[in-house]
Design a protein around this motif. Structure first.
Motif, PDB file in Angstrom:
ATOM      1  N   ARG A  11     -17.987 -16.487 -13.153  1.00  0.00           N
ATOM      2  CA  ARG A  11     -16.595 -16.131 -12.873  1.00  0.00           C
ATOM      3  C   ARG A  11     -16.427 -15.649 -11.442  1.00  0.00           C
ATOM      4  NH1 ARG A  11     -14.691 -11.427 -12.626  1.00  0.00           N
ATOM      5  NH2 ARG A  11     -16.293 -10.470 -13.915  1.00  0.00           N
ATOM      6  N   GLU A  12     -17.307 -14.767 -10.996  1.00  0.00           N
ATOM      7  CA  GLU A  12     -17.204 -14.224  -9.634  1.00  0.00           C
ATOM      8  C   GLU A  12     -17.365 -15.315  -8.589  1.00  0.00           C
ATOM      9  OE1 GLU A  12     -16.375 -11.334  -8.398  1.00  0.00           O
ATOM     10  OE2 GLU A  12     -16.147 -10.296 -10.305  1.00  0.00           O
ATOM     11  N   VAL A  13     -18.342 -16.195  -8.765  1.00  0.00           N
ATOM     12  CA  VAL A  13     -18.545 -17.278  -7.796  1.00  0.00           C
ATOM     13  C   VAL A  13     -17.330 -18.198  -7.785  1.00  0.00           C
ATOM     14  CG1 VAL A  13     -19.917 -19.338  -7.264  1.00  0.00           C
ATOM     15  CG2 VAL A  13     -21.057 -17.186  -7.832  1.00  0.00           C
ATOM     16  N   PHE A  14     -16.796 -18.513  -8.966  1.00  0.00           N
ATOM     17  CA  PHE A  14     -15.617 -19.378  -9.017  1.00  0.00           C
ATOM     18  C   PHE A  14     -14.427 -18.710  -8.349  1.00  0.00           C
ATOM     19  CE2 PHE A  14     -11.815 -21.171 -10.967  1.00  0.00           C
ATOM     20  CZ  PHE A  14     -12.018 -22.507 -10.664  1.00  0.00           C
ATOM     21  N   GLU A  15     -14.229 -17.407  -8.596  1.00  0.00           N
ATOM     22  CA  GLU A  15     -13.108 -16.697  -7.969  1.00  0.00           C
ATOM     23  C   GLU A  15     -13.213 -16.697  -6.451  1.00  0.00           C
ATOM     24  OE1 GLU A  15     -13.043 -12.761  -9.638  1.00  0.00           O
ATOM     25  OE2 GLU A  15     -12.273 -13.446 -11.564  1.00  0.00           O
ATOM     26  N   GLU A  16     -14.423 -16.548  -5.932  1.00  0.00           N
ATOM     27  CA  GLU A  16     -14.617 -16.448  -4.482  1.00  0.00           C
ATOM     28  C   GLU A  16     -14.684 -17.805  -3.786  1.00  0.00           C
ATOM     29  OE1 GLU A  16     -14.498 -13.626  -2.776  1.00  0.00           O
ATOM     30  OE2 GLU A  16     -14.225 -12.479  -4.621  1.00  0.00           O
ATOM     31  N   THR A  17     -15.207 -18.836  -4.479  1.00  0.00           N
ATOM     32  CA  THR A  17     -15.451 -20.111  -3.795  1.00  0.00           C
ATOM     33  C   THR A  17     -14.714 -21.304  -4.398  1.00  0.00           C
ATOM     34  OG1 THR A  17     -17.354 -20.717  -5.158  1.00  0.00           O
ATOM     35  CG2 THR A  17     -17.789 -19.328  -3.221  1.00  0.00           C
ATOM     36  N   GLY A  18     -14.286 -21.175  -5.654  1.00  0.00           N
ATOM     37  CA  GLY A  18     -13.689 -22.311  -6.341  1.00  0.00           C
ATOM     38  C   GLY A  18     -14.716 -23.273  -6.894  1.00  0.00           C
ATOM     39  N   ALA A  19     -16.006 -22.946  -6.767  1.00  0.00           N
ATOM     40  CA  ALA A  19     -17.080 -23.815  -7.250  1.00  0.00           C
ATOM     41  C   ALA A  19     -17.479 -23.425  -8.669  1.00  0.00           C
ATOM     42  CB  ALA A  19     -18.296 -23.712  -6.338  1.00  0.00           C
ATOM     43  N   ALA A  20     -17.436 -24.397  -9.569  1.00  0.00           N
ATOM     44  CA  ALA A  20     -17.894 -24.186 -10.939  1.00  0.00           C
ATOM     45  C   ALA A  20     -19.299 -24.767 -11.066  1.00  0.00           C
ATOM     46  CB  ALA A  20     -16.954 -24.869 -11.915  1.00  0.00           C
ATOM     47  N   TYR A  21     -20.168 -24.090 -11.789  1.00  0.00           N
ATOM     48  CA  TYR A  21     -21.547 -24.555 -11.922  1.00  0.00           C
ATOM     49  C   TYR A  21     -22.177 -23.969 -13.171  1.00  0.00           C
ATOM     50  CZ  TYR A  21     -22.793 -19.964 -10.212  1.00  0.00           C
ATOM     51  OH  TYR A  21     -22.911 -18.617 -10.087  1.00  0.00           O
ATOM     52  N   ASP A  22     -23.362 -24.447 -13.519  1.00  0.00           N
ATOM     53  CA  ASP A  22     -24.125 -23.937 -14.653  1.00  0.00           C
ATOM     54  C   ASP A  22     -25.287 -23.093 -14.139  1.00  0.00           C
ATOM     55  OD1 ASP A  22     -22.626 -25.174 -16.668  1.00  0.00           O
ATOM     56  OD2 ASP A  22     -23.707 -27.057 -16.349  1.00  0.00           O
ATOM     57  N   ILE A  23     -25.689 -22.129 -14.938  1.00  0.00           N
ATOM     58  CA  ILE A  23     -26.814 -21.260 -14.592  1.00  0.00           C
ATOM     59  C   ILE A  23     -27.972 -21.579 -15.529  1.00  0.00           C
ATOM     60  CG2 ILE A  23     -27.653 -18.876 -14.550  1.00  0.00           C
ATOM     61  CD1 ILE A  23     -24.794 -18.002 -13.962  1.00  0.00           C
ATOM     62  N   ASP A  24     -29.152 -21.865 -14.960  1.00  0.00           N
ATOM     63  CA  ASP A  24     -30.349 -22.061 -15.785  1.00  0.00           C
ATOM     64  C   ASP A  24     -30.870 -20.716 -16.269  1.00  0.00           C
ATOM     65  OD1 ASP A  24     -30.334 -24.826 -15.513  1.00  0.00           O
ATOM     66  OD2 ASP A  24     -31.534 -24.750 -13.698  1.00  0.00           O
ATOM     67  N   ARG A  25     -30.998 -19.779 -15.333  1.00  0.00           N
ATOM     68  CA  ARG A  25     -31.449 -18.427 -15.674  1.00  0.00           C
ATOM     69  C   ARG A  25     -31.188 -17.507 -14.493  1.00  0.00           C
ATOM     70  NH1 ARG A  25     -37.163 -17.565 -13.777  1.00  0.00           N
ATOM     71  NH2 ARG A  25     -37.621 -19.448 -12.633  1.00  0.00           N
ATOM     72  N   LEU A  26     -31.032 -16.227 -14.781  1.00  0.00           N
ATOM     73  CA  LEU A  26     -30.869 -15.239 -13.726  1.00  0.00           C
ATOM     74  C   LEU A  26     -32.214 -14.599 -13.445  1.00  0.00           C
ATOM     75  CD1 LEU A  26     -27.571 -13.431 -14.769  1.00  0.00           C
ATOM     76  CD2 LEU A  26     -27.875 -15.195 -13.052  1.00  0.00           C
ATOM     77  N   ALA A  27     -32.541 -14.412 -12.182  1.00  0.00           N
ATOM     78  CA  ALA A  27     -33.815 -13.802 -11.816  1.00  0.00           C
ATOM     79  C   ALA A  27     -33.704 -12.284 -11.752  1.00  0.00           C
ATOM     80  CB  ALA A  27     -34.294 -14.342 -10.475  1.00  0.00           C
ATOM     81  N   VAL A  28     -32.582 -11.783 -11.253  1.00  0.00           N
ATOM     82  CA  VAL A  28     -32.415 -10.342 -11.072  1.00  0.00           C
ATOM     83  C   VAL A  28     -30.980  -9.961 -11.403  1.00  0.00           C
ATOM     84  CG1 VAL A  28     -32.458  -8.445  -9.404  1.00  0.00           C
ATOM     85  CG2 VAL A  28     -34.126 -10.280  -9.232  1.00  0.00           C
TER      86      VAL A  28
END
Length: 47
Positions: A11-28
Motif C-alpha cells: 500500500r505504501e509503495v503504491f501510494e508513493e509511486t503508483g507501482a503495484a507489485y507482489d512481495i515474495d518475502r520481507l527480509a526486515v
C-alpha cells in the motif's frame, strides 16, 4: 494496525509511486510507534 506487514508495504509503495507489485518475502520489519505511550501499544485499540 489491522493489516499485514506485506499489505502495508504494498500500500505504501503504491501510494508513493503508483507501482503495484507482489512481495515474495520481507527480509526486515522495523516499526516505530510515536505517541504518548512512549513507544508501546498500551491503551491502543484495534479498529
Amino acid at each position: 494496525m489491522g493489516e499485514t506487514a506485506e499489505d502495508a508495504v504494498k500500500r505504501e509503495v503504491f501510494e508513493e509511486t503508483g507501482a503495484a507489485y507482489d512481495i515474495d518475502r520481507l527480509a526486515v520489519i522495523h516499526e516505530n510507534f510515536f505517541n504518548e505511550n512512549k513507544g508501546t501499544l498500551a491503551g491502543l485499540e484495534r479498529v
